[in-house]
Every structure is written in structure tokens, then in C-alpha cells.
Scaffold this motif. Structure first.
Motif, PDB file in Angstrom:
ATOM      1  N   HIS A 186       0.699  -1.281   0.194  1.00 34.70           N
ATOM      2  CA  HIS A 186      -0.115   0.014  -0.212  1.00 34.70           C
ATOM      3  C   HIS A 186       0.860   1.002   0.193  1.00 34.70           C
ATOM      4  O   HIS A 186       0.837   2.312  -1.023  1.00 34.70           O
ATOM      5  N   HIS A 187       1.438   1.432   0.642  1.00 36.06           N
ATOM      6  CA  HIS A 187       2.465   2.538   0.783  1.00 36.06           C
ATOM      7  C   HIS A 187       3.956   2.632  -0.231  1.00 36.06           C
ATOM      8  O   HIS A 187       3.281   3.172  -0.881  1.00 36.06           O
ATOM      9  N   GLY A 188       3.836   1.580  -1.053  1.00 35.86           N
ATOM     10  CA  GLY A 188       5.024   1.782  -1.978  1.00 35.86           C
ATOM     11  C   GLY A 188       4.392   1.886  -3.173  1.00 35.86           C
ATOM     12  O   GLY A 188       4.755   3.085  -3.614  1.00 35.86           O
ATOM     13  N   THR A 189       3.111   1.719  -2.848  1.00 32.73           N
ATOM     14  CA  THR A 189       2.264   2.271  -4.198  1.00 32.73           C
ATOM     15  C   THR A 189       2.072   3.191  -4.812  1.00 32.73           C
ATOM     16  O   THR A 189       1.637   3.726  -5.902  1.00 32.73           O
ATOM     17  N   MET A 190       1.005   3.270  -2.978  1.00 38.45           N
ATOM     18  CA  MET A 190       1.328   4.911  -2.874  1.00 38.45           C
ATOM     19  C   MET A 190       1.258   6.223  -3.796  1.00 38.45           C
ATOM     20  O   MET A 190       0.883   7.162  -4.212  1.00 38.45           O
ATOM     21  N   ILE A 191       2.532   6.228  -3.699  1.00 33.54           N
ATOM     22  CA  ILE A 191       3.884   6.956  -4.070  1.00 33.54           C
ATOM     23  C   ILE A 191       3.568   7.574  -5.703  1.00 33.54           C
ATOM     24  O   ILE A 191       3.570   8.802  -6.062  1.00 33.54           O
ATOM     25  N   PHE A 192       3.495   5.794  -5.819  1.00 32.72           N
ATOM     26  CA  PHE A 192       3.802   5.979  -7.644  1.00 32.72           C
ATOM     27  C   PHE A 192       2.411   6.431  -8.457  1.00 32.72           C
ATOM     28  O   PHE A 192       2.131   7.437  -8.947  1.00 32.72           O
ATOM     29  N   ASN A 193       1.866   5.710  -7.582  1.00 29.25           N
ATOM     30  CA  ASN A 193      -0.217   6.181  -8.109  1.00 29.25           C
ATOM     31  C   ASN A 193      -0.396   7.783  -8.299  1.00 29.25           C
ATOM     32  O   ASN A 193      -0.806   8.125  -9.005  1.00 29.25           O
ATOM     33  N   TRP A 194       0.156   8.364  -6.714  1.00 29.91           N
ATOM     34  CA  TRP A 194       0.127   9.796  -6.706  1.00 29.91           C
ATOM     35  C   TRP A 194       0.735  10.709  -7.432  1.00 29.91           C
ATOM     36  O   TRP A 194       0.325  11.648  -7.985  1.00 29.91           O
ATOM     37  N   TRP A 195       2.009  10.149  -8.065  1.00 28.84           N
ATOM     38  CA  TRP A 195       3.322  10.946  -8.320  1.00 28.84           C
ATOM     39  C   TRP A 195       2.103  11.009  -9.785  1.00 28.84           C
ATOM     40  O   TRP A 195       2.628  12.211 -10.699  1.00 28.84           O
ATOM     41  N   ALA A 196       2.667   9.965 -10.457  1.00 30.67           N
ATOM     42  CA  ALA A 196       1.755   9.858 -11.711  1.00 30.67           C
ATOM     43  C   ALA A 196       0.387  10.528 -12.071  1.00 30.67           C
ATOM     44  O   ALA A 196       0.028  11.368 -12.691  1.00 30.67           O
ATOM     45  N   GLY A 197      -0.626  11.004 -11.124  1.00 29.89           N
ATOM     46  CA  GLY A 197      -1.721  11.595 -10.830  1.00 29.89           C
ATOM     47  C   GLY A 197      -0.969  13.159 -11.028  1.00 29.89           C
ATOM     48  O   GLY A 197      -1.875  13.976 -11.801  1.00 29.89           O
ATOM     49  N   VAL A 198      -0.220  13.416 -10.170  1.00 26.92           N
ATOM     50  CA  VAL A 198       0.346  15.030 -10.366  1.00 26.92           C
ATOM     51  C   VAL A 198       0.901  15.471 -11.284  1.00 26.92           C
ATOM     52  O   VAL A 198       1.305  15.687 -12.052  1.00 26.92           O
ATOM     53  N   ALA A 241      -3.240  16.345 -12.514  1.00 33.03           N
ATOM     54  CA  ALA A 241      -3.381  16.786 -11.669  1.00 33.03           C
ATOM     55  C   ALA A 241      -4.799  18.113 -11.221  1.00 33.03           C
ATOM     56  O   ALA A 241      -5.029  18.466 -11.430  1.00 33.03           O
ATOM     57  N   GLY A 242      -6.131  17.077 -10.775  1.00 33.94           N
ATOM     58  CA  GLY A 242      -6.878  17.445 -10.447  1.00 33.94           C
ATOM     59  C   GLY A 242      -8.031  16.329 -10.895  1.00 33.94           C
ATOM     60  O   GLY A 242      -7.917  15.154 -11.285  1.00 33.94           O
ATOM     61  N   GLY A 243      -9.609  17.100 -11.156  1.00 34.00           N
ATOM     62  CA  GLY A 243     -10.284  16.455 -12.225  1.00 34.00           C
ATOM     63  C   GLY A 243     -10.927  14.844 -11.186  1.00 34.00           C
ATOM     64  O   GLY A 243     -11.145  15.354  -9.347  1.00 34.00           O
ATOM     65  N   GLN A 244     -11.102  14.264 -11.434  1.00 40.89           N
ATOM     66  CA  GLN A 244     -12.014  12.973 -11.115  1.00 40.89           C
ATOM     67  C   GLN A 244     -11.319  12.076  -9.410  1.00 40.89           C
ATOM     68  O   GLN A 244     -11.581  11.892  -8.265  1.00 40.89           O
ATOM     69  N   SER A 245      -9.745  12.871  -9.664  1.00 40.30           N
ATOM     70  CA  SER A 245      -8.992  11.913  -8.619  1.00 40.30           C
ATOM     71  C   SER A 245      -9.253  12.913  -7.292  1.00 40.30           C
ATOM     72  O   SER A 245      -9.243  12.408  -5.719  1.00 40.30           O
ATOM     73  N   PHE A 246     -10.103  13.519  -7.266  1.00 42.67           N
ATOM     74  CA  PHE A 246     -10.266  14.932  -6.282  1.00 42.67           C
ATOM     75  C   PHE A 246     -10.800  14.059  -5.000  1.00 42.67           C
ATOM     76  O   PHE A 246     -10.703  14.661  -3.850  1.00 42.67           O
ATOM     77  N   PHE A 247     -11.858  13.544  -5.701  1.00 47.77           N
ATOM     78  CA  PHE A 247     -12.353  12.655  -4.339  1.00 47.77           C
ATOM     79  C   PHE A 247     -12.051  11.220  -3.474  1.00 47.77           C
ATOM     80  O   PHE A 247     -12.246  10.925  -2.782  1.00 47.77           O
TER      81      PHE A 247
END
Length: 232
Positions: free
Chosen positions: A147-159, A163-169
């Protein structure tokens, strides 16, 4: 070998050149190299730390845990407020919200809180360090590390790209849950005498489960809504 390396360089070049131009100048965003090094350092910390602590007594880090957990409460509250207010002022849809890549104040405000959410996932890697130092090996599960390892990659890609859109929820729900979660961790760090006041722990677990399922179903509905709209 040269061909494979050239493909790697080509993919890396594509990653660098196709990001959100607003967020590219921000720390840790432009290239995947820094976040990859952070992830590899995280895995090394677990491997080395578990061996160093094998024959040692747990560290007493009560004050550190109290300060850390309540600092995370403050950061989570700030991000929750920013996600909530910015989406409200921007009239965001809960089902299908595209990313606004403009440099207007509200889209930039949403992009900034997305960056802070990404950065908070790096800070949260300290959770694992504290487990190691306190020898809480039962909590150091594969799911925790994954969980901790993948979240940083998921949200790096998001930003980097959206950066915004539906991911805000997802950020909105996650930060709300983390306000409650880190409040619980901060209070429990005071010691056993605090346990009688933490009778609501079972509701925290329920909140975490409901939060995860709520996010999943909302994203599923969003996907179906998008597909139906395209079919029309």
C-alpha cells in the motif's frame, strides 16, 4: 541490449515531455527517478531495519509518535479542507469531472493540494520506520508495504499527468479518514491509560472500510457514466 536501452530512454523521454506543464517544475514531479529512488530506499530501510532490530529491544519513541501523528492530523485536515472547498467552488461533479489544465486560480489550487497529497504519501513511509523501531512486526505485513509503496507511484503519476479532475474525490475521502486515523494513533501513543477513551477504534476500522468501498463504487459509476456518454 542497445535496442532495449534505447526503448527505456525513449519511454523516459516520453514521460518527461508529456506531463502537466503546470506541475512539472514542482519538487519530485518532473522525472520518475526521484520517486523511484525513494521507493528503493524504502525497501532497503525495511530490509536493513528488520535485521538491525532483530536482537535489539524496541525503542521508546512516545514523544516522536505523538508529535508525528498530530502533525499528520494537521496536514490531513488542511488537505481535506482544500479538496472540499476547491471542488465546491469549482462546481466539481462527483461522477465525471475532467481535469482543468488551465492556469486559473482554482485549477492551480486543486493541483497544489494534489501535490501535497502526493507528498504526504512520502511522509507516511515513516509509519513503517516506526513499526520497525518499535518491533511491531505483526503490523509490517505485505499489504502494508504494498500500500505505502504503490501509493507514492500512483499519486506521482496523478500529479504528473492529471492533477485534479475525478481523482479529487479519492483525496477527499482519504484525508478525512486520515484525520480520524492519525488522531487515534496520536492519542493511543500516550499509553495504556488512554485506551479507555479509545472505545471508538472499531468505528475507525468501519470508516476505513466504508471509505475504500465508497471510493471504489464511485469510480466504477464514473467509468460507466463515461462509457454511456461516449456511446451516445
Amino acid at each position: 541490449m542497445d535496442s532495449a536501452w534505447n526503448r527505456v530512454l525513449s519511454v523516459h523521454r516520453w514521460i518527461l515531455e508529456n506531463g502537466d506543464k503546470r506541475t512539472d517544475p514542482w519538487p519530485l514531479v518532473y522525472s520518475p527517478v526521484p520517486v523511484t529512488l525513494i521507493f528503493l530506499s524504502y525497501l532497503c530501510m525495511i530490509w536493513v531495519g528488520s535485521r538491525l532490530m532483530r536482537n535489539r529491544k524496541p525503542f521508546e519513541i512516545k514523544i516522536v509518535l505523538i508529535v508525528y501523528n498530530f502533525a499528520m492530523v494537521g496536514l490531513s485536515a488542511y488537505m481535506f479542507y482544500e479538496f472540499l472547498v476547491t471542488s465546491w467552488l469549482s462546481n466539481y461533479s462527483l461522477l465525471c469531472q475532467p481535469v482543468d489544465y488551465s492556469t486559473n486560480p482554482l485549477p492551480l489550487r486543486m493541483a497544489r493540494v494534489c501535490w501535497w497529497f502526493f507528498f504526504s504519501k512520502i511522509i507516511e513511509l515513516l509509519d513503517t520506520l516506526f513499526f520497525l523501531l518499535r518491533k511491531k512486526n505483526s503490523q509490517l505485513t505485505f499489504l502494508h508495504v504494498y500500500h505505502h509503496g504503490t501509493m507514492i507511484f500512483n499519486w506521482w503519476a496523478g500529479v504528473k499527468y492529471v492533477a485534479g479532475g475525478q481523482s479529487f474525490f479519492i483525496g477527499l475521502v482519504n484525508t478525512f479518514v486520515h484525520i480520524i486515523m492519525y488522531t487515534y494513533y496520536g492519542l493511543s501513543a500516550f499509553g495504556p491509560h488512554m485506551q479507555k477513551h479509545l472505545w471508538w477504534k472499531k468505528y475507525l476500522t468501519m470508516l476505513q472500510l466504508v471509505g475504500c468501498s465508497r471510493t471504489f463504487w464511485l469510480l466504477l459509476l464514473s467509468k460507466r457514466y463515461t462509457l454511456k456518454k461516449k456511446q451516445k
